[in-house]
Scaffold this active site. Structure first.
Site, PDB file in Angstrom:
ATOM      1  N   GLU A  83       5.292  -3.399   1.446  1.00 15.99           N
ATOM      2  CA  GLU A  83       5.737  -2.801   0.192  1.00 15.99           C
ATOM      3  C   GLU A  83       5.063  -1.448   0.108  1.00 15.99           C
ATOM      4  O   GLU A  83       3.837  -1.363   0.063  1.00 15.99           O
ATOM      5  CB  GLU A  83       5.323  -3.688  -0.977  1.00 15.99           C
ATOM      6  N   CYS A 117       2.865  -0.879  -8.933  1.00 15.38           N
ATOM      7  CA  CYS A 117       3.943  -0.454  -8.038  1.00 15.38           C
ATOM      8  C   CYS A 117       5.271  -0.405  -8.766  1.00 15.38           C
ATOM      9  O   CYS A 117       6.212   0.213  -8.292  1.00 15.38           O
ATOM     10  CB  CYS A 117       4.031  -1.387  -6.838  1.00 15.38           C
ATOM     11  N   GLY A 139       0.603   5.040   4.961  1.00 17.91           N
ATOM     12  CA  GLY A 139      -0.155   4.028   5.686  1.00 17.91           C
ATOM     13  C   GLY A 139       0.718   2.869   6.112  1.00 17.91           C
ATOM     14  O   GLY A 139       0.607   2.367   7.243  1.00 17.91           O
ATOM     15  N   GLY A 140       1.607   2.455   5.226  1.00 20.34           N
ATOM     16  CA  GLY A 140       2.480   1.328   5.544  1.00 20.34           C
ATOM     17  C   GLY A 140       3.444   1.657   6.660  1.00 20.34           C
ATOM     18  O   GLY A 140       3.688   0.842   7.548  1.00 20.34           O
ATOM     19  N   GLY A 143       0.819  -1.210   0.000  1.00 17.11           N
ATOM     20  CA  GLY A 143       0.000   0.000   0.000  1.00 17.11           C
ATOM     21  C   GLY A 143       0.847   1.251   0.000  1.00 17.11           C
ATOM     22  O   GLY A 143       1.985   1.241  -0.467  1.00 17.11           O
ATOM     23  N   SER A 144       0.295   2.310   0.562  1.00 21.12           N
ATOM     24  CA  SER A 144       0.969   3.601   0.489  1.00 21.12           C
ATOM     25  C   SER A 144       2.114   3.689   1.497  1.00 21.12           C
ATOM     26  O   SER A 144       2.142   2.974   2.499  1.00 21.12           O
ATOM     27  CB  SER A 144      -0.028   4.723   0.778  1.00 21.12           C
TER      28      SER A 144
END
Lengths: 498, 498
Positions: free
Chosen positions: A234, A271, A214-215, A210-211
């Site tokens: 990731e 990605c 957020g990650g 994800g982002s």
């Protein structure tokens, strides 16, 4: 397939119940034979294939991705489960290592020591927005956790909820029919459930795609637990592409065509999208535009995955174009189906302000950087953060050695005359790079991903009958092992002289 | 050996200089041939052996440890360097994996992908108090980092400063004489240097052995960096020992003798000291005392490593004995050379208050827990935190299966009829367990420790000449590889059908 009612954990209490049940399921499967585990994975793969049309239709409605792309992604996801089943059967993920007792060992007598990888326990997996099959319900993280012998609690991504719920039903049913214990796989939903998942003492690892924001927040949370757990996240990647002078001289048009196709694949929502292209400064703005515009005209466009993503994409792109020295070579649009954007700058600008190289625009936008001398490239690579991929376009007469060395320092995968979108699932694949590309040095794609959800345990002087099967002298499961320092391949067992 | 003036980094600025210099050295050695790296490791081993008498004398003065123990530890440390040199020559740490292009790959055509482990960069290593050779200047962390191709900044432990400085001089000189680049290995000292080390952007991993509080603080620091880095910390372990009824019935005296010798080894200053012994409740206090007291009478005692350690040991022991239901079976003493302490409790007490099982007393103290039924043991094991080791004493007629399963869930090494002190350096060794034993699932002892300081990089479609040597088709370094899914052992290369 009969309809089932899928329980979805949404509160912290639900997650607690789900984690306890998943832990019991884990204890049930932790030491099972590879053939049992492999059959379970192939059963899930078969169920995905059997329900492909329904799932692709749901995915299309949820994500706006084209049916061809979704069918390909489902095929890949099922293939991955089958490949992991084969890998489980080889026993390689056990990394079984046997040191027989040795009275003459150089530091003093050595006891009998045997090491094997055991599964971690309950694994939390966060679904990604951009790959509703391959990095979602039963994508790479779930498949590798199940292949390792773990149970899985999957956090549904709201961007393709209908598809995710139906996929989870199919997975649950396939697992049940293949004889798996109840609760080996379950789903959760929503932010408080997600936080409870990362916090739960019985959850022993997290897989996340994800982002970066957020990650990183979840990584921090996992690291701050009383018992920190590995967080395989990731987060983000720019995926630079470097074109060397001779390659540019000989085939600039083909390179630009490949670039246009790659950065718009999946509407730029990969990605591994090439976010920066470094080219010699031999082309004017007009030259570049005259090649790229017709190429973009051939791209099949669609809506972005979610309205929220469309908004954040527009903001990131506008922020990039506002940087000093950056111009909009091809401005794109803010339509519901956005036209792709290509920005332009040069190496003097990015050498003065390397922030320009760190702007991730998740969607159909990218930036071209014109450079003066190829000698600038290793330094430009070194000032970029960690990357999933770095690509080099070069001809035999180009000198790429120092650039290869530089990109090895920042990337997990280095490509030659290729485009980073498209990540094959195989033994040698590496999908993960230095931070912020990923939060660990592991891969989330390929058979090596299985090892993330295991830990080694050594057994000293245990009687053969008490040892885990992969460590027993007779090697009943016929797995690859290392014995007294020598690699022993199963088919060669018995013929090896020792 | 000529005297050299060893530079020691003490300020943040010093550490910055040292990290930059170490990074340059790393770039110099990152891609060197295994033979070059192996020769360097054996040169350091030879220098340790050549200076053994001087080093042991310094170590004895610094630590109060006996010369025999220190000679053994130095031998082990030199052996470890030689073993790692051999391991480097096998090429196994490269984990070289080759997938040839395959047009018929199940998910669609596969490009040529080849993966190899590359070294991380500069590694920070914190010396431990209790093993002035094996877990210090050129101990397991430094040796594995150098074997991986990293450079090392070692933080000297103040508890054996004289020895550490002299060891670092010998290491530096041996590296120089073997042709290593300057600054491949350097030392730092003091708290602000240590913090600067963990924070420095060019430092890419940390190896640590020490206390739970100190280690957790540094783990948090490493995890909170803008670019988090792996922190391989060994923090603390109780190392439970479980005696099953038949073993107890048949050989309780021998077991208690082994226990007394193990928990007092190195004055209880081993990270693998057996801190808890579970035995059937067939012995009275007086029975236990009558066996244990004479055994303790045979132990060679000495001062603890440092005055500070003596103080914290006394506090931890007093805190343990103050727990409700815990009595001092053999009280020990607070002398400058402390007499060993054995506490006593029973399973009912620890089932009500499991804190009793989490009290690490770093020094010559331990606790005996009498249980009523062996069926209690798996549950008791499960309520302990992560452990470096768990030991089981059992006879053939004891049923150990569920206990083995339970201790597999909490420990990195499971022993059978043995004592956890003494950790052999070999291929299968695992020294590391769930938190708080260690902060990762890796090992700090044995050849597998090398992998901690590498990360995988995949190369897609690179021309053979541009590939890292371990991935070139002809395999010039003759390393073990996995090719198209098959394990290929070097001596068998060419004979494998593919």
């Amino acid at each position: 397939m009969t309809a089932i009612t899928l329980p979805i954990a949404v509160t912290a209490e639900d997650v607690d119940d789900a984690a306890r049940a998943a832990h019991q399921a884990f204890l049930h499967v932790a030491a099972e034979a590879p053939s049992v585990r492999a059959n379970r994975l192939t059963a899930v793969a078969a169920a995905l294939r059997a329900n492909a049309d329904e799932l692709v239709e749901l995915g299309q409605a949820d994500t706006h991705l084209a049916p061809t792309r979704l069918h390909g992604e489902l095929k890949r996801t099922a293939f991955q489960l089958d490949l992991f089943a084969e890998e489980v059967l080889t026993g390689i993920p056990f990394d079984a290592t046997i040191d027989h007792a040795d009275a003459d060992w150089g530091m003093g007598p050595r006891p009998d020591i045997r090491r094997v990888n055991v599964p971690l326990g309950v694994v939390g997996v966060f679904g990604a927005s951009n790959f509703p099959f391959a990095f979602s319900v039963i994508g790479g993280d779930s498949a590798s956790a199940l292949a390792a012998g773990c149970s899985v609690l999957h956090k549904i991504h709201g961007g393709h909820r209908t598809l995710a719920v139906r996929t989870a039903e199919i997975v649950t049913e396939a697992l049940r029919e293949s004889g798996a214990p109840d609760h080996l796989f379950a789903v959760i939903e929503g932010r408080s459930a997600a936080e409870a998942l990362v916090d739960h003492p019985l959850v022993k690892a997290i897989g996340f795609t994800g982002s970066t924001a957020g990650g990183r927040a979840l990584f921090n949370r996992a690291s701050a637990r009383p018992e920190p757990i590995p967080f395989y996240g990731e987060l983000g990647s720019i995926n630079p592409v470097f074109v060397l002078p001779h390659a540019w001289e000989n085939r600039s048009q083909a390179i630009l065509a490949g670039y246009a196709a790659s950065f718009t694949a999946g509407m730029g929502q990969f990605c591994t999208k090439p976010g920066v292209l470094f080219v010699p400064d031999t082309y004017s703005e007009e030259d570049l535009r005259s090649v790229l515009e017709p190429e973009l005209g051939q791209v099949a466009l669609s809506e972005l995955l979610t309205p929220g993503l469309r908004e954040s994409f527009g903001q990131a792109r506008d922020e990039a174009v506002a940087q000093e020295g950056v111009t909009a070579l091809i401005p794109g649009s803010d339509d519901q189906i956005p036209a792709p954007t290509i920005l332009l700058t040069d190496s003097i600008v990015v050498e003065a302000n390397s922030d320009v190289l760190h702007l991730e625009m998740f969607g159909p936008a990218t930036i071209v950087v014109r450079y003066q001398q190829p000698e600038e490239l290793p330094g430009l690579a070194a000032c970029m953060g960690g990357q999933l991929t770095a690509s080099i376009h070069a001809d035999d007469t180009d000198d790429a050695a120092s650039l290869i060395e530089a990109v090895t320092g920042i990337a997990g995968r280095v490509l030659w005359n290729g485009w980073p979108t498209g990540v094959t699932v195989s033994y040698a694949q590496q999908h993960g790079g230095p931070y912020p590309a990923t939060t660990s040095h592991t891969t989330s794609v390929g058979t090596a991903a299985i090892g993330r959800f295991t830990r080694p345990v050594a057994y000293q002087d245990l009687p053969d009958r008490e040892l885990p099967v992969p460590l027993q002298e007779a090697n009943p499961w016929n797995v690859a092992r290392r014995v007294d320092g020598d690699v022993v391949v199963p088919s060669q067992t018995g013929s090896v002289d020792r």
